[in-house]
Design an enzyme around this catalytic site. Structure first.
Site, PDB file in Angstrom:
ATOM      1  N   GLY A 139       0.933  -1.150   0.073  1.00  0.00           N
ATOM      2  CA  GLY A 139       0.055   0.012  -0.183  1.00  0.00           C
ATOM      3  C   GLY A 139       0.962   1.436   0.002  1.00  0.00           C
ATOM      4  O   GLY A 139       2.078   1.112  -0.205  1.00  0.00           O
ATOM      5  N   ASN A 140       0.259   2.473   0.367  1.00  0.00           N
ATOM      6  CA  ASN A 140       1.017   3.734   0.225  1.00  0.00           C
ATOM      7  C   ASN A 140       0.365   4.401   1.518  1.00  0.00           C
ATOM      8  O   ASN A 140      -0.581   4.240   2.102  1.00  0.00           O
ATOM      9  CB  ASN A 140       1.109   4.323  -0.910  1.00  0.00           C
ATOM     10  CG  ASN A 140      -0.125   4.709  -1.458  1.00  0.00           C
ATOM     11  OD1 ASN A 140      -0.760   5.623  -1.076  1.00  0.00           O
ATOM     12  ND2 ASN A 140      -0.713   4.060  -2.631  1.00  0.00           N
TER      13      ASN A 140
END
Ligand code: C5P
Length: 394
Positions: free
Chosen positions: A205-206
């Site tokens: 993810g980020n």
């Protein structure tokens, strides 16, 4: 404010005495006002004072001898609900959906825009629980009327004073004066991160919070646009009568939800931080720690922006974002062309206060005709207004 129907909810703070001037000012400006009070508020100011000023009976209970005060009907009647003062207790009840008095009952039933003007002592205001409740209410789309700074009833000096009645009325005035200049427009907005699963437990993810895209969605919905917000896994829970929120997890899901009715959209704003790569294989069981190193093969995700840009028809506008760490202008220009954007909003992680999770942002807008505009560091809500005004000016 002429003819606007406004519910004023008063909760039990010493600032409740200011509610008398507030109601008087609203009535003077032509509004119809229905006052609701919590039982604690009646210790600070009498219902008689407020019913005299508002020219209507005041409700301080969900039911009385005369019968049941229909909170659903009241919630539908109003053009706006204003809770002033909002005490720490009421804030916490509203944030959690606790329904134990006439204000909380009407609040939960109301479909109109909601404004809240907190009032409390400085330490109560700064407490993380209070701040979390304020953020929670804002994430529901409710509008904070910021507290003032100054002398408090306790004798302490600091933040926590309820905004002055004149300021509260100005806030509502500005809201009603907003033009519905995007009324006929259908808008697609992507926001937030994407999560690409590795196995049932892990994902790639980020750090995107979704705040920028959600702020733009809100401004456009307030200005009358019909917004389809495709939102990745973000803590925010935006709601608005003009907003359809489609929750997604992966880039693939975001792509499908975005392309779905792109043809019918007038504007696309792609503010999501979409993962560029995803694991090629997703393990169906948790990957075990066996070897000293582990390689994961990644494959490209669909580029939503490039795909929408490819099939963009005349009259459609496509706006993109570029978050860069170096060589900012050149990178942004490249993306503007490659993805067929009408303009691109650039923010650099090198600018203090810009980028993921901050409440502020500093942007530069690059148009396809070569025009470049730089903006100051502002709250994401103010940046959202700048971006929407830039779209309007095309
Ligand atoms: O190439 P880059 O990811 O930096 O481009 C950023 C812009 O492209 C943003 O507007 C982002 O929302 C969009 N994008 C997208 N789909 C992807 C990757 C980026 O829509 N798979």
């Amino acid at each position: 404010m002429e003819g606007k129907k406004i519910i004023v909810g008063i909760s039990g703070s010493i600032a409740a005495y200011k509610a008398a001037s507030l109601v008087r000012l609203l009535i003077k400006s032509g509004a119809e006002v229905q006052v609701l009070m919590t039982p604690a508020a009646t210790d600070f100011i009498t219902p008689l004072t407020l019913s005299t000023l508002s020219k209507r009976p005041v409700f301080s209970k969900v039911s009385s001898e005369e019968g049941w005060n229909n909170h659903v009907e009241l919630g539908l009647w109003a053009d706006a609900m204003l809770i002033a003062p909002t005490t720490a207790t009421t804030l916490s009840k509203l944030a959690n959906g606790l329904c134990d008095n006439v204000i909380t009952a009407v609040y939960l039933s109301a479909r109109c825009p909601i404004f809240f003007a907190p009032a409390m002592d400085v330490d109560m205001w700064h407490h993380p629980a209070t701040q979390r409740n304020v953020q929670q209410l804002q994430s529901y789309g409710n509008q904070l009327i910021p507290v003032g700074h100054g002398e408090l009833a306790s004798g302490l000096v600091g933040a926590g004073r309820m905004a002055e009645p004149e300021d509260i009325v100005a806030h509502l005035d500005a809201f009603f004066a907003q033009t519905a200049d995007f009324a006929a427009k259908k808008v697609l907005i992507t926001a937030g991160p994407t999560y690409e699963p590795l196995d049932p437990v892990r994902f790639i993810g980020n750090r995107s919070s979704g705040k920028m895209g959600v702020a733009i969605a809100k401004v456009l919905a307030d200005r009358g646009a019909k917004v389809r917000l495709v939102l990745g896994p973000s803590k925010l829970q935006p709601t608005h009568p003009n907003m359809e929120v489609v929750r997604v997890q992966t880039a693939q899901q975001m792509y499908e939800a975005s392309i779905h009715d792109w043809e019918q959209r007038d504007i696309g704003i792609l503010a999501a931080a979409v993962a560029d790569y995803r694991p090629k294989e997703v393990a169906d069981k948790k990957i075990k720690k066996k070897t000293s190193s582990l390689s994961i093969e990644l494959e490209k995700t669909p580029d939503i922006a490039a795909n929408l840009g490819k099939i963009k028809r005349d009259g459609q506008l496509l706006i993109g974002f570029a978050l860069e760490t170096n060589n900012e202008l050149d990178n942004a220009k490249g993306k503007l062309e490659r993805k067929n954007f009408d303009f691109i909003v650039l923010n650099s992680l090198r600018d203090k206060g810009a980028g993921f999770s901050y409440d502020t942002n500093k942007i530069t807008i690059l148009h396809k005709n070569g025009t470049i505009k730089q903006f100051d560091l502002k709250s994401k809500a103010a940046v959202a207004v700048d971006i929407v005004n830039e779209i309007k000016a095309i």
